[in-house]
Structures are given as C-alpha cells and as structure tokens.
Design an enzyme around this catalytic site. Structure first.
Site, PDB file in Angstrom:
ATOM      1  N   GLY A  17       0.774  -1.241   0.000  1.00 11.74           N
ATOM      2  CA  GLY A  17       0.000   0.000   0.000  1.00 11.74           C
ATOM      3  C   GLY A  17       0.801   1.283   0.000  1.00 11.74           C
ATOM      4  O   GLY A  17       0.288   2.341   0.387  1.00 11.74           O
ATOM      5  N   HIS A 116       2.074   1.221 -13.262  1.00 11.78           N
ATOM      6  CA  HIS A 116       2.859   0.050 -13.661  1.00 11.78           C
ATOM      7  C   HIS A 116       4.345   0.413 -13.585  1.00 11.78           C
ATOM      8  O   HIS A 116       4.743   1.496 -14.040  1.00 11.78           O
ATOM      9  CB  HIS A 116       2.481  -0.356 -15.096  1.00 11.78           C
ATOM     10  CG  HIS A 116       3.234  -1.563 -15.546  1.00 11.78           C
ATOM     11  ND1 HIS A 116       2.902  -2.835 -15.126  1.00 11.78           N
ATOM     12  CD2 HIS A 116       4.324  -1.696 -16.342  1.00 11.78           C
ATOM     13  CE1 HIS A 116       3.749  -3.694 -15.656  1.00 11.78           C
ATOM     14  NE2 HIS A 116       4.627  -3.034 -16.400  1.00 11.78           N
ATOM     15  N   GLY A 150      -7.089  -5.072 -21.884  1.00 13.96           N
ATOM     16  CA  GLY A 150      -5.817  -5.783 -22.029  1.00 13.96           C
ATOM     17  C   GLY A 150      -4.976  -5.721 -20.761  1.00 13.96           C
ATOM     18  O   GLY A 150      -5.399  -5.210 -19.724  1.00 13.96           O
ATOM     19  N   GLU A 181       7.122   6.250  -8.352  1.00 13.95           N
ATOM     20  CA  GLU A 181       5.672   6.001  -8.328  1.00 13.95           C
ATOM     21  C   GLU A 181       4.988   6.877  -7.290  1.00 13.95           C
ATOM     22  O   GLU A 181       3.923   7.429  -7.540  1.00 13.95           O
ATOM     23  CB  GLU A 181       5.386   4.537  -7.977  1.00 13.95           C
ATOM     24  CG  GLU A 181       5.773   3.554  -9.049  1.00 13.95           C
ATOM     25  CD  GLU A 181       5.413   2.131  -8.661  1.00 13.95           C
ATOM     26  OE1 GLU A 181       5.047   1.877  -7.491  1.00 13.95           O
ATOM     27  OE2 GLU A 181       5.503   1.268  -9.542  1.00 13.95           O
TER      28      GLU A 181
HETATM   29  C1  GRF Z   1       3.779  -0.970  -7.290  1.00 18.72           C
HETATM   30  O1  GRF Z   1       5.150  -1.061  -7.391  1.00 18.72           O
HETATM   31  C2  GRF Z   1       3.113  -0.868  -8.646  1.00 18.72           C
HETATM   32  O2  GRF Z   1       4.004  -0.569  -9.653  1.00 18.72           O
HETATM   33  C3  GRF Z   1       2.545  -2.220  -8.910  1.00 18.72           C
HETATM   34  O3  GRF Z   1       2.325  -2.791  -7.650  1.00 18.72           O
HETATM   35  C4  GRF Z   1       3.173  -2.195  -6.677  1.00 18.72           C
HETATM   36  C5  GRF Z   1       2.317  -1.882  -5.505  1.00 18.72           C
HETATM   37  O4  GRF Z   1       3.043  -1.410  -4.419  1.00 18.72           O
HETATM   38  N1  GRF Z   1       1.371  -2.095  -9.745  1.00 18.72           N
HETATM   39  P1  GRF Z   1       2.272  -0.790  -3.182  1.00 18.72           P
HETATM   40  O5  GRF Z   1       1.310  -1.845  -2.661  1.00 18.72           O
HETATM   41  O6  GRF Z   1       1.580   0.450  -3.639  1.00 18.72           O
HETATM   42  O7  GRF Z   1       3.346  -0.515  -2.177  1.00 18.72           O
END
Ligand code: GRF
Length: 207
Positions: A17, A116, A150, A181
């Site tokens: 999370g 992603h 997709g 991210e």
């Molecule tokens: C992230 O690294 C994202 O790229 C992928 O899943 C991971 C989730 O991490 N889709 P978190 O649970 O938000 O720490």
C-alpha cells in the site's frame, strides 16, 4: 479549481500500500482535491488495509472467489456494489493483483487508473523492473494509465523515467521506481481531480 467538491477515490490493492499512502497523504494535506472514499483489498491481511485504517480511511477485505488471477462473478458484483455505494468517481489500482474486465470496466468506464513499474508499452506484466534489468535498458520508470481490457495496455496518462545504474540489482531498481511512483501517482490523481487531463483515443492531453 473547485475545492469544494473533492474527487472521491476507491483504491484497490493487494499488498503493502505505499502508493495508497502517498495518495492518502496528498489528499489529507490538501495538496490534491481528492479524498479516499474506500479502500478494498482481495487479501485479508494486506498491509494496505491497515495503512488505510491508520489514516481514517474506510477499508474492507472482499473475498475474491475461486480464481487466482481475476475476481469471480459474485466477488466482482460486490466490488462494483461497494464502490458504487461509496460514490466513487475514480477507481485507483495500487498494487491490485487481479485482472479487471467486462462488467467492472463497464461500470467504471474510463474511470479506472493503474500504475505500472516500467515505461509502457515496454515490459508489461509481472516484475517489470526485473524484465527491464534483464533486457539491458538504460532507462526505465513508471507509467500511470487508464485500464482497458488488455494487460497494462490502456491509454497512457503520465510517465516518469528512472535510470538503470551499472550496479543495480532487481531490488535496488525496484526501490527507485517505487520512489518515482509515489511522486507520479498522486500528481496524476490530482491533475485528474482538477479536470486537467482529457483522453482522446489513446492520447491523453494535459492542460
Ligand atoms: C507498485 O510497485 C506498482 O508498480 C505495482 O504494484 C506495486 C504496488 O506497491 N502495480 P504498493 O502496494 O503500492 O506498495
């Protein structure tokens, strides 16, 4: 910007999370005009649920049913129902490890986003950071995109690059991508909440 009406987010996650936390903090500090209406996990003891509750967000486990990689029909119906009852404007996938299709995407058409850990369309699917390292690219990153039928293939809303270093391991590269991210995802959700992103075909235009 109309700060009175906040965008209501429904966050779906299966893991630790960290993206949800970054978005929740941006909401709570007022940095973005959004609020987390509901967090749902398909994993009963996922950390994302605890992190959500620690931040006073409503968090629920919903059993995913009999399949390993998708929701079964009953579970999908419950997910849709809970998100609808919570009057969610945008569904935010944050490490949600199941594929969403058909009825779910129709219920929230063009209103489901995902992050992603690669520069799509390179390296869709699992362990994208490891795919990038093994391939030998010098630059990778992360992508926020709309979810379509997709795998990691919907229109791209934003990307942030991360250099691949000579001494990177899968773990070190993944950690730096996750830092990116946690910057990118709240900023995209904020721009969406402010109505600054429009999508026409595959192209997202920011204003
Ligand atoms: C992230 O690294 C994202 O790229 C992928 O899943 C991971 C989730 O991490 N889709 P978190 O649970 O938000 O720490």
């Amino acid at each position: 910007m109309n700060r009175e009406k906040k965008l209501r987010l429904g966050v779906l996650g299966s893991g630790k999370g960290s993206n949800m936390v970054a978005i929740a903090e941006a909401c709570n500090s007022g940095a973005i005009p959004a609020e987390i209406a509901l967090v749902i996990s398909d994993v009963a003891d996922a950390l994302i649920l605890q992190h959500a509750r620690d931040r006073n967000a409503h968090a629920e486990f919903i059993a995913p049913g009999k399949f390993r990689t998708k929701l079964d029909e009953d579970a999908e119906r419950v997910f849709i129902q809970r998100l609808t009852e919570a009057r969610v404007d945008l569904v935010v996938l944050a490490g949600f490890m199941r594929i969403l299709k058909g009825d779910f995407l129709r219920a929230f058409s063009q209103r489901v986003v995902n992050i992603h850990p690669s520069l799509l369309p390179a390296f869709p699917g699992l362990e994208a950071w490891k795919q990038a390292l093994d391939y030998g690219v010098k630059v990778t990153g992360c992508t926020v995109h709309l979810v379509d039928q997709g795998i990691d293939s919907g229109p791209i809303l934003a990307q942030e690059t991360v250099p691949v270093l000579a001494d990177d391991t899968p773990e070190s590269l993944h950690a730096r991508i996750q830092q990116a991210e946690r910057r990118l995802y709240p900023s995209v959700v904020g721009a969406w909440a402010e109505g600054r992103i429009t999508v026409s075909g595959r192209r997202a235009v920011w204003k």
